[in-house]
Design an enzyme around this catalytic site. Structure first.
Site, short mmCIF file in Angstrom:
data_model
loop_
_atom_site.label_atom_id
_atom_site.label_comp_id
_atom_site.label_asym_id
_atom_site.label_seq_id
_atom_site.Cartn_x
_atom_site.Cartn_y
_atom_site.Cartn_z
N ASP A 155 0.87 -1.18 0.00
CA ASP A 155 0.00 0.00 0.00
C ASP A 155 0.91 1.23 0.00
OD1 ASP A 155 -2.13 1.71 0.33
OD2 ASP A 155 -2.62 1.10 2.36
N VAL A 178 -9.56 -3.07 -0.06
CA VAL A 178 -9.99 -4.39 -0.54
C VAL A 178 -9.97 -5.42 0.60
CG1 VAL A 178 -9.30 -4.09 -2.96
CG2 VAL A 178 -7.61 -4.92 -1.30
#
Ligand code: IMP
Length: 192
Positions: free
Chosen positions: A116, A166
């Protein structure tokens, strides 16, 4: 029974606690990509016995599939990185738990669920480099290029995805969703 059997909810919105998620990567797509990466790693490490290092908790599902797609001798270890806020403005301090094997002289394959910001991998690679491995290769199932804040070399990427939260395939929302075989993305209108 087919191996890549789509779960009944594969084409539907799912609800986890207060949030709705829509399908992003099916179980079949995930498994196909993992087999491809496994085959590439098998070729790359021919004649060697690499040590896979899976970062817990999220990467355990990916690592489990990846080592079974690796068609040669290998070992696997698991580490837990815990982070907490420091008192200064620099923010995070991290510790590594669970790396019991001596990694000096070993060929390491670091397995992440998702890159990320890149903070986790950036820190962990620095930690590993100090311990004298023969080589380090990085593999992540997902990457969010738009979220990158730390420069990290990633050698194998399952899927680049949008900068949206997600769940599934090891990734959780508030502890739930890790057991979903595919990946689901937060519904667009709910993005925070
Ligand atoms: P980093 O920002 O690259 O250090 O990512 C740190 C960790 O945050 C990842 O290993 C995941 O466990 C978690 N994470 C980042 N993005 C998501 C997401 O979209 N869903 C679930 N967990 C995430």
């Amino acid at each position: 029974m087919p191996i890549f059997n789509m779960p009944p909810h594969a084409n539907e919105r799912i609800q986890i606690r207060d949030l709705s998620f829509v399908p992003l990567i099916s179980e079949t797509e995930a498994q196909t990509r993992v087999l491809e990466i496994g085959a590439e790693l098998t070729t790359r490490y021919a004649g060697q016995t690499p040590l896979f290092i899976s970062i817990l908790s999220g990467a355990f599902v990916f690592a489990s599939d990846l080592i079974r797609a690796f068609d040669s001798d290998c070992e696997i270890g698991f580490v837990k990185l815990s982070s907490y806020s420091g008192t200064g403005s620099t923010g995070q301090v991290q510790t590594v738990m669970g790396l019991e094997k001596d990694i000096a002289g070993r060929h390491l394959i670091v397995v992440e669920d998702i890159v990320d910001t890149g903070r986790t991998l950036h820190f962990f690679l620095d930690y590993l480099r100090l311990r004298g491995p023969a080589s380090i290769c990085t593999v992540t199932f997902l990457r969010k290029p738009e979220a990158a804040e730390f420069p990290v070399p990633v050698d194998y990427i399952g899927f680049d995805i949008d900068n949206r939260f997600v769940v599934g395939y090891g990734l959780d929302y508030d502890g739930l969703g890790r057991n979903i075989p595919g990946v689901y993305q937060l519904e667009e209108s709910l993005d925070r």
